[in-house]
Scaffold this motif. Structure first.
Motif, PDB file in Angstrom:
ATOM      1  N   ARG A 470      44.022 -94.351 -27.188  1.00 50.05           N
ATOM      2  CA  ARG A 470      42.491 -94.190 -27.914  1.00 50.05           C
ATOM      3  C   ARG A 470      41.265 -94.563 -26.261  1.00 50.05           C
ATOM      4  N   ASP A 471      41.859 -95.222 -25.864  1.00 50.40           N
ATOM      5  CA  ASP A 471      40.983 -95.453 -24.502  1.00 50.40           C
ATOM      6  C   ASP A 471      41.195 -94.415 -23.091  1.00 50.40           C
ATOM      7  N   LYS A 472      43.030 -94.520 -23.209  1.00 49.09           N
ATOM      8  CA  LYS A 472      43.203 -93.299 -22.858  1.00 49.09           C
ATOM      9  C   LYS A 472      42.729 -91.839 -22.973  1.00 49.09           C
ATOM     10  N   LEU A 473      42.489 -91.725 -24.229  1.00 51.22           N
ATOM     11  CA  LEU A 473      42.362 -90.362 -24.763  1.00 51.22           C
ATOM     12  C   LEU A 473      40.828 -90.279 -24.319  1.00 51.22           C
ATOM     13  N   LEU A 474      39.872 -90.832 -24.527  1.00 47.64           N
ATOM     14  CA  LEU A 474      38.436 -91.246 -24.505  1.00 47.64           C
ATOM     15  C   LEU A 474      38.258 -91.054 -22.755  1.00 47.64           C
ATOM     16  N   GLN A 475      38.896 -91.256 -21.898  1.00 47.87           N
ATOM     17  CA  GLN A 475      38.795 -91.280 -20.801  1.00 47.87           C
ATOM     18  C   GLN A 475      39.107 -89.844 -19.756  1.00 47.87           C
ATOM     19  N   ARG A 476      40.296 -89.446 -20.736  1.00 50.92           N
ATOM     20  CA  ARG A 476      40.366 -88.118 -20.544  1.00 50.92           C
ATOM     21  C   ARG A 476      39.359 -87.199 -20.484  1.00 50.92           C
ATOM     22  N   ILE A 477      38.903 -87.371 -21.725  1.00 49.29           N
ATOM     23  CA  ILE A 477      37.810 -86.471 -21.960  1.00 49.29           C
ATOM     24  C   ILE A 477      36.910 -86.411 -21.350  1.00 49.29           C
ATOM     25  N   THR A 478      36.194 -87.838 -21.248  1.00 47.00           N
ATOM     26  CA  THR A 478      35.666 -87.731 -20.639  1.00 47.00           C
ATOM     27  C   THR A 478      35.561 -87.343 -19.119  1.00 47.00           C
ATOM     28  N   ASP A 479      36.754 -87.243 -18.502  1.00 53.36           N
ATOM     29  CA  ASP A 479      37.490 -86.696 -16.896  1.00 53.36           C
ATOM     30  C   ASP A 479      36.377 -84.990 -16.479  1.00 53.36           C
TER      31      ASP A 479
END
Length: 860
Positions: A470-479
């Motif tokens: 989840r953490d990596k997913l949200l960061q990629r979405i934001t980027d």
């Protein structure tokens, strides 16, 4: 002597007659002498030469033989006038001996004797046949000339270059409207009516022909009509010269070629306009300006084009004047908006959708003018004739084209109207083609963008789907979203609901270090953020500081000092497939107007992809948790089932040994004790099995209630009595405060199960302290309260103890499957009731059940 004298007198008379006769014979003209009855008495040689008859043939004959074409009555009438003393002169048509006709000039006089008495007639005739033929030819030539001038459509002029006299035929009146009284027979009258711009050229051309040796001149020019308008004429003139080659006369023919010129002008205008209108351009207003310039230069004096805005008002986009020095005045005049009651032709055309033609605009200038300044501009432009033509695309009005004539005498007519409407049709067609081309290009561009977007979203969707952290997913979405929008920075705020209400917790940040937002308060559910975190809509602002929702909340009333600078603002809610708001993607840029509609759409698509990925991540985490819980449950269940099974096995083995031949003998008391142990163990197994069966029924929706009239107080007392031994064994005194009866339509066995679970937990976790069981009632509900004074429940465990497989303490110390309270809540809710707990560590726990005294409609 008398006879001698008489003889001498007679001789003298005869001599005189002979003398007179010789004179008559010597005259070349025809001399004919007749008596009073018209009988020929003398015929001279001139008569013979004229008529061909000899004297012998004509003496004694009448003159009627010589003039057979003359009527006898006319001859008699002429002779009568001569007898009255009048000499006669006339022209008679005679016939010669050979039968040919001739014309003679006849002069006849009366002859008298010495006494004055009439004795006869003497006629002198002269041959005038040649002259009469010449005159006849001249008359015929003149007749032909007159007929030619009448048959011609040209205005013919005859200019005497010596006297300056200039004569016109009737066509000058027909073609140009002048009356005969207005035609002055001088050349200056003609030259004064040639257009001032053409006069010098025409005069120079004529003088070159006249002063030189030329015989022919030809030219085109504009000629003033009587009504003040100008006609285009083609003029051809021929010069007559004398023996010295001096020009003495010029004959010319003016042909009105206005219609031809107009047709040629119209064809050139439409052809050139069509050529312009088919040119591809990205700026239709520039195209309209070039068309306006063409129209002003080749058709009329002024042309302006206005396109309709979304509110239906015209906006001038093109204007041209034949005199470019006056174009600033034209643009100033176009600034004025006609009032609603104005007779302005533009307003009339706009309302009716039809062409408005005002042939004579001069009387309406003051009425149309919106102000003194406007009137001054109209007069400076000298607008004389106006035509406003609608520009229509299929089914709609898109604009107006205004044509103005400013020259004196120039007025628009029906033919100009037809040309204006045809021109407007072509302009409107070009605008429609440009619109369709632009829409096609935009559609292709959108399709290409959609294709690239779909490919990108597909790529990102696959990337998101492959990332379950989840953490990596949200960061990629934001980027990814920050990069695609061109934002200076972007963030994802995760929605968190706590006991104090709703708050939003920063989860990921892109484009800026995390420290950039540390120390600043997190977004709250203010009017600016509410649409995002409630999931109602996307918010896109060119300048967030200008929004009425910005800066309305204390303590900072806007972004606090030192916050990342934000002008352009874009916020998109992220909703799960079930509609739950997971959070919001927020983007900012220090410059205004950086985010466009396509960025909004792109982030919305990305948010949908992100929501699916987050749902999948959540499902993955839930699946992992479920697997973990399952494994933990299986371990606990195995442990819980193993312990009573082992105990039961030992009891059975002991009884089997006692029952064998070599086994110890058991007293009745010991046998009863061991059988009671078996019964307790079987009961414990039965509870565990029933809990497993209940959880299965609840999960599959098969928990059924058998309702009947039940007294809750009676159920509580009965269950409590069953726990007396267990309570005594745990050194927990059981205190009852049961008030009843408390009647309701409930499932008795399920209520017993609720009381059993609550009492069992209270005794288990009471740690030897007293356990209290109470029942009471309000107007609508029955209440069951179970309170212990044991170890209590930690605050963080209060919200989850009613979940499946949940415990507030370790199963190693207290055992159990972690299903009792979950099943209890399901039973209570199935009855339409509620259950809640109050507890503090070390101070025990109080469970309160409330059941409706009347059954819930639709309950099972």
């Amino acid at each position: 002597m008398t006879e001698s004298r008489a003889g001498g007198t007679q001789q003298a008379g005869e001599d005189l007659l002979r003398f007179q006769a010789s004179i008559l014979e010597s005259v070349q003209d025809s001399i004919i002498v007749t008596d009073l009855s018209g009988v020929i008495m003398h015929w001279n040689k001139g008569a013979t030469a004229l008529f061909g008859y000899s004297a012998e043939e004509m003496l004694g004959q009448t003159v009627e033989r010589l003039y057979p074409e003359q009527q006898p009555q006319a001859l008699a009438r002429d002779l009568a006038r001569i007898l009255e003393g009048q000499d006669y002169a006339g022209e008679w048509q005679g016939r010669r001996k050979d039968g040919t006709l001739l014309w003679v000039d006849v002069k006849t006089s009366l002859m008298r004797n010495a006494r004055g008495e009439p004795t006869g007639f003497i006629g002198v005739s002269k041959d005038i046949t040649a002259r009469r033929k010449a005159e006849e030819a001249l008359r015929e030539s003149e007749l032909k000339y007159r007929l030619a001038t009448l048959a011609s459509n040209d205005a013919l002029r005859d200019w005497d270059l010596i006297t300056g006299t200039l004569l016109w035929n009737l066509n000058v009146q027909t073609l140009f409207g002048y009356s005969a009284q207005e035609l002055t027979p001088v050349a200056t009258w003609w030259f004064e009516r040639i257009h001032p711009e053409d006069r010098e050229r025409v005069d120079r051309g004529l003088q070159e022909i006249i002063d030189g040796n030329g015989l022919k001149w030809e030219g085109e020019y504009r000629f003033l009509r009587r009504d003040g308008t100008f006609a285009h004429v083609m003029d051809r003139a021929y010069v007559a010269r004398d023996a010295t080659s001096k020009a003495v006369r010029m004959v010319g023919a003016m042909r009105d070629i206005t219609q031809r010129k107009r047709s040629e002008q119209q064809l050139r205008l439409l052809s050139e306009a069509s050529r312009l209108l088919v040119e591809r351009t990205d700026d239709p207003e520039d195209l309209l300006q070039r068309v306006a310039r063409l129209v002003a230069d080749s058709f009329t004096d002024m042309c302006a084009v206005a396109l309709l805005q979304e509110d239906g008002t015209p906006r001038p986009v093109a204007a041209a004047h034949r005199d470019v020095r006056k174009e600033p005045l034209l643009w100033q005049a176009l600034r004025f908006v006609p009032r609603q009651d104005s007779p302005d032709p533009l307003l009339r055309a706009l309302r009716s959708g039809q062409t408005c033609l005002l042939a004579d605009f001069v009387p309406l200038r003051a009425e149309v003018a919106e102000s003194a300044e406007h009137l001054q501009l109209l007069e400076a432009l000298d607008v004389r004739s106006v035509m406003v033509v609608p520009l229509r695309s299929p089914g709609r009005l898109v604009g107006l084209m205004t044509l103005n004539a400013c020259e004196p005498g120039q007025r628009f007519d029906a033919e100009d109207l037809a040309l204006g409407e045809e021109l407007a049709r072509r302009v409107a067609g070009a605008l429609e083609r440009h619109r369709l081309l632009r829409e096609t290009q935009e559609a292709l561009s959108r399709a290409e963008q959609e294709k690239r977007r779909a490919e990108m979203l597909s790529r990102l969707g696959l990337a998101f789907a492959s990332e379950l952290d989840r953490d990596k997913l949200l960061q990629r979405i934001t980027d990814e979203a920050t990069a695609l929008t061109g934002a200076a920075f972007g963030a994802f705020f995760h929605k968190l609901v706590n006991d104090q209400g709703e708050a939003y917790l920063l989860y990921t940040l892109s484009g800026a270090p995390r420290e950039a937002l540390e120390g600043f308060p997190l977004p709250r559910n203010t009017p600016l953020f509410r649409p995002t975190f409630e999931g109602t809509r996307t918010v896109r602002l060119d300048d967030v500081t200008q929004s009425p929702d910005y800066g309305q909340n204390p303590p900072h009333h806007g972004m606090p000092e030192g916050h990342l600078p934000v002008k352009s603002y874009l916020a998109v809610p992220v909703r799960s497939r079930s509609g739950t708001v997971l959070g919001g993607l927020l983007f900012g840029h220090p410059e205004p107007g950086r985010f466009r509609h396509e960025h909004e759409q792109l982030v919305e698509c990305l948010a949908a992809q992100a929501a699916v990925a987050l749902d999948n991540s959540l499902l993955y985490r839930q699946a992992q948790l479920a697997i973990s819980l399952r494994d933990e449950f299986l371990q606990v269940a195995a442990h819980e089932l193993h312990t009573p099974t082992t105990s039961l096995k030992l009891h059975v083995q002991s009884l089997l040994r006692a029952a064998s031949e070599h086994g110890p003998a058991l007293s009745v008391e010991k046998l009863r004790s061991r059988l009671e142990g078996v019964e307790r163990t079987v009961g414990k197994l039965s509870v565990l099995i029933n809990e497993l069966l209940d959880i299965s029924r609840i999960t599959s929706g098969g928990l059924q209630l058998t309702r009947e009239e039940v007294d809750l107080a009676s159920v509580a007392q009965e269950v409590a009595s069953r726990f007396e031994a267990q309570a005594a064994h745990a050194r927990s005194a059981l205190h009852l405060s049961v008030r009843g009866p408390l009647m309701g339509r409930w499932d008795r066995l399920r209520l017993e199960q609720v009381v059993t679970n609550l009492l069992s937990n209270a005794i288990k976790y009471g740690a030897g302290a007293p356990v209290h069981l109470e029942t009471s009632a309000s107007d609508t509900h029955a209440r069951l309260v179970v309170r212990d004074e044991g170890i209590g429940i930690a605050p963080e465990a209060l919200s989850r103890i009613f979940g499946r497989f949940e415990r507030a303490v370790s199963e190693r110390h207290y055992g159990g499957l972690g299903l009792g309270l979950y099943i209890t809540r399901q039973i209570v809710q199935a009855h339409g009731g509620t259950i809640h707990v109050e507890s503090h560590p070390g101070q025990g726990a109080t469970f309160t059940v409330e059941l409706p005294l009347r059954p819930v409609v639709g309950g099972t």
